[in-house]
Structure formats: structure tokens, C-alpha cells
Design a protein around this motif. Structure first.
Motif, short mmCIF file in Angstrom:
data_model
loop_
_atom_site.label_atom_id
_atom_site.label_comp_id
_atom_site.label_asym_id
_atom_site.label_seq_id
_atom_site.Cartn_x
_atom_site.Cartn_y
_atom_site.Cartn_z
N PHE A 1 0.84 -1.20 0.00
CA PHE A 1 0.00 0.00 0.00
C PHE A 1 0.87 1.26 0.00
N TYR B 1 -1.89 6.74 -8.80
CA TYR B 1 -2.65 6.81 -7.55
C TYR B 1 -2.53 8.22 -6.96
N GLY C 1 -7.39 9.61 4.03
CA GLY C 1 -7.03 8.66 2.99
C GLY C 1 -8.18 8.21 2.10
N ASN D 1 -14.32 2.49 1.91
CA ASN D 1 -14.25 1.02 1.95
C ASN D 1 -15.49 0.39 2.59
N TYR E 1 -6.51 2.25 -9.75
CA TYR E 1 -6.65 0.95 -9.10
C TYR E 1 -6.14 -0.20 -9.97
N GLU F 1 -12.71 -5.49 -2.61
CA GLU F 1 -12.78 -4.13 -2.06
C GLU F 1 -13.81 -3.31 -2.83
N SER G 1 -14.39 0.88 -3.09
CA SER G 1 -13.81 2.15 -2.67
C SER G 1 -14.71 3.25 -3.23
C1 AVJ Z 1 -6.56 2.91 1.85
C2 AVJ Z 1 -8.81 2.34 1.48
C3 AVJ Z 1 -8.05 4.51 0.95
O1 AVJ Z 1 -9.50 2.62 -1.36
O2 AVJ Z 1 -8.03 3.85 -2.36
C4 AVJ Z 1 -5.57 1.48 -2.78
C5 AVJ Z 1 -6.93 1.24 -0.60
N1 AVJ Z 1 -6.96 -0.13 -2.68
N2 AVJ Z 1 -5.52 0.81 -3.94
C6 AVJ Z 1 -8.35 3.07 -1.48
C7 AVJ Z 1 -6.50 0.88 -1.99
C8 AVJ Z 1 -6.35 -0.17 -3.88
C9 AVJ Z 1 -7.29 2.69 -0.44
N3 AVJ Z 1 -7.68 3.09 0.94
#
Ligand code: AVJ
Length: 331
Positions: free
Chosen positions: A55, A64, A170, A175, A215, A291, A293
Motif C-alpha cells: 500500500f 494513484y 485517505g 471502503n 486501481y 474491495e 472504494s
Molecule cells: C486505503 C482504502 C483509501 O481505497 O483507495 C488502494 C486502498 N486499494 N488501492 C483506497 C487501496 C487499492 C485505499 N484506501
């Protein structure tokens, strides 16, 4: 005679609430998630040591943008936030390495109000390390660390010693599934008195191509992060996933306005999870959702806060309008 030390006055205090609850919750989440018609795992189990490291790498990726955008907003607004909140303490949910936190601590320290930092995180070493470093960096600062899961241990956050900011940065609020998100915001509201504020980061709705690239980066770091959850299951639940048998998928769901990460089984296969006495079958092309987001608009953030008993007090975005930092009070 022994000197009398008030535990509330010591420079560093750390409370640990790790009691095997983490392992239990992993087992229970996996049992629920892998026996559903549409398989799913909650994203909180990504973050073992390797997951946390991946991460951190994600945060540096060109695609990102959230980490950089949020940091830029914090740098631009921290002084104003300090003046508006008069906060003597900062409670941070999911504090991690507390990298962005320093911007806020600097501002509160500069305003002369800062007394205490309360990091809440499941990773013991992160809480201990940042307590050591921050008490050295900010003379006079007290750190009361809470080692625990912010979904289960919010009631262990110590009583406020004055106006506080509770920071949830963040975009992690994205999530949660919608109902759990409301429940969580309501439990955050219960940490706030009339003088206190929630400072929350949320990623915003934008061009799906930008979102999907964030992502599904070109270097494949996010794909490795996604597959890492299978390694967690292999180790913790004595499972036999071959992570390379799954493709990384990231797609923006326009209807729900959230990114979904999935792991798509390349072929029909069976996986054994020995510790759960469970065999799971995957069809060729079957997805396991790992996940969501959620991406927000200002209106949606205001509505979700309201549903949690909170009211938007300030809203700041980066120049691209890609990410937002909102300040909220109890209604
Ligand atoms: C840490 C939950 C804010 O959702 O962007 C990053 C995790 N997953 N890349 C998000 C995440 C894929 C991130 N968070």
C-alpha cells in the motif's frame, strides 16, 4: 518514596486491545464471504506487513493520486483548520506511519494548542514507533496510542482533554458498504463533544478512466496488493490459493459510484481452507470481490454525515477537484 505518576500525564501511554479478535474476525469474515453466492472478502484483511508495504508503494504510484491530493489539501489548509478547531488533541483512526499527520501536528503545534496525539491502529509496531518519533519531534507532546481495530475499539479512545479533531484520512471511509458506513460515522459522532470536529478525506467521482487507472497501475503494484489477500488466507487459515490463478480486476460501478477490486479465477478450481474445514469452488471467470472504494460528491458527503448525526462545517478540495477534505461537527 516512589514518585507519584499520574498515568494521564506520562509522555507515552499505549493500550493494546489485541486479544485474538483479529484472527477470529478473519476466520468469520472468510467463512461468510466465501460461502455467499457472490464471493467477497472485506478489504481490512489486505494489511499484513507485506500488504502495508505494497500500500505504501501504491501511494507513490503516478496513477494513484489520492495520497498526493490529500496531502496538498492538508498543506494548504492546516493553519486554517488549527485556527477553526482550537484543537488540543488529534485522534487519528488508522494512523499507520502518521506521514500526513505531521502536517496537522505542525499546524496545531504552531498555533500553540497541541497537547496530545491519539493514534488508533491495529499494527502494534506502527503505533509504538510513531509514539517514539513524534514525542521526540514535538517536545511536550503526549501520545496515547490505542492498538486496536477502529471498527471494534472506538470505545477505547480516551476521554477528550479539550477540543479535539478526530481524523479519518485517505478516503478509507469509502471502503465501507453504505449501511456500515452510516453506522461507523454514527460511532465516530459519539467520540465528539460540541467543541470537537471530524476531519475526513474522501475521494471524489471523476472520469472512470482516471479512477480505474488508479486501481490498476501499469507496474502491477495494485494487482500484487490485491492478490496479497490470498497469501494472508494461505498463511492464517492454512489455505492453498495460488494467487497467480487469479486476475486482478478494477472497475468503476457507475450506478453505485464506487471502484470494485476483484480477483477473477482463471479456471475452474477448488481451494481448501484447512483451518476452516472449508472447500471453496470457483468457476472459470468467477469473481471474488475484495474491495469497494466509494467515490463521493459534496452532496453525498453532506448527506452521509447527516445520516451519521454530523454536519459539514468546511469543505476543501485540490485544484483538480479529485479529492476532498471535510470538517464536520455534531448536529
Ligand atoms: C486505503 C482504502 C483509501 O481505497 O483507495 C488502494 C486502498 N486499494 N488501492 C483506497 C487501496 C487499492 C485505499 N484506501
Amino acid at each position: 518514596m516512589e514518585p507519584v505518576v499520574d498515568p494521564e500525564e506520562t509522555t507515552i501511554r499505549i493500550d493494546s486491545h489485541l486479544d485474538g479478535g483479529q484472527e477470529r474476525s478473519l476466520a468469520e469474515d472468510v467463512l461468510d464471504g466465501l460461502t455467499r453466492p457472490f464471493k467477497e472478502l472485506p478489504p481490512k484483511h489486505f494489511y499484513d506487513a507485506r500488504g502495508a508495504e505494497l500500500f505504501d508503494q501504491i501511494c507513490e504510484l503516478p496513477e494513484y493520486y489520492p495520497t498526493r491530493a490529500e496531502r496538498a489539501i492538508l498543506e494548504r489548509t492546516a493553519t486554517e483548520l488549527a485556527a477553526l478547531t482550537n484543537a488540543v488533541e488529534l485522534v487519528e483512526l488508522g494512523s499507520g506511519t502518521a506521514a500526513k499527520t505531521r502536517v496537522l501536528l505542525d499546524a496545531l503545534h504552531g498555533a500553540g494548542t497541541l497537547k496530545r496525539y491519539v493514534p488508533v491502529d491495529v499494527t502494534e509496531s506502527m503505533v509504538r514507533d510513531c509514539a517514539e518519533t513524534l514525542t521526540e519531534e514535538y517536545p511536550g507532546l503526549r501520545v496515547h496510542g490505542v492498538i486496536g481495530d477502529f471498527e471494534r475499539h472506538l470505545d477505547r479512545v480516551p476521554k477528550a482533554i479539550g477540543p479535539r479533531i478526530v481524523a479519518f484520512l485517505g478516503g478509507t471511509v469509502g471502503n465501507f458498504q453504505p449501511g456500515s458506513r452510516r453506522r461507523f460515522l454514527r460511532s465516530i459522532a459519539s467520540l465528539l463533544g460540541p467543541e470537537d470536529h471530524l476531519l475526513m478525506g474522501t475521494d471524489l467521482v471523476k472520469d472512470p478512466e482516471v479512477l480505474e487507472a488508479a486501481y490498476d497501475d501499469a507496474q502491477g503494484v495494485t494487482a500484487e496488493f490485491n492478490r496479497n489477500v490470498l497469501r494472508v488466507l494461505n498463511r492464517e487459515l492454512d489455505a492453498d490459493f495460488d494467487p497467480e490463478d487469479f486476475d486482478h480486476i478494477a472497475l468503476f460501478d457507475q450506478e453505485h459510484e464506487w471502484i470494485e477490486m476483484r480477483l477473477r479465477s482463471r479456471e475452474a478450481q477448488q481451494v481448501e481452507l484447512t483451518a476452516l474445514d472449508l472447500t471453496v469452488s470457483f468457476d472459470a471467470g468467477e469473481d471474488l470481490r475484495t474491495e469497494i472504494s466509494a467515490k463521493f460528491t459534496r452532496e453525498r458527503v453532506a448527506a452521509e454525515l447527516a445520516a451519521g448525526g454530523l454536519a459539514l462545517a468546511a469543505w476543501h478540495t485540490d485544484p483538480d477537484d479529485w479529492f476532498a477534505l471535510s470538517l464536520a461537527r455534531r448536529r
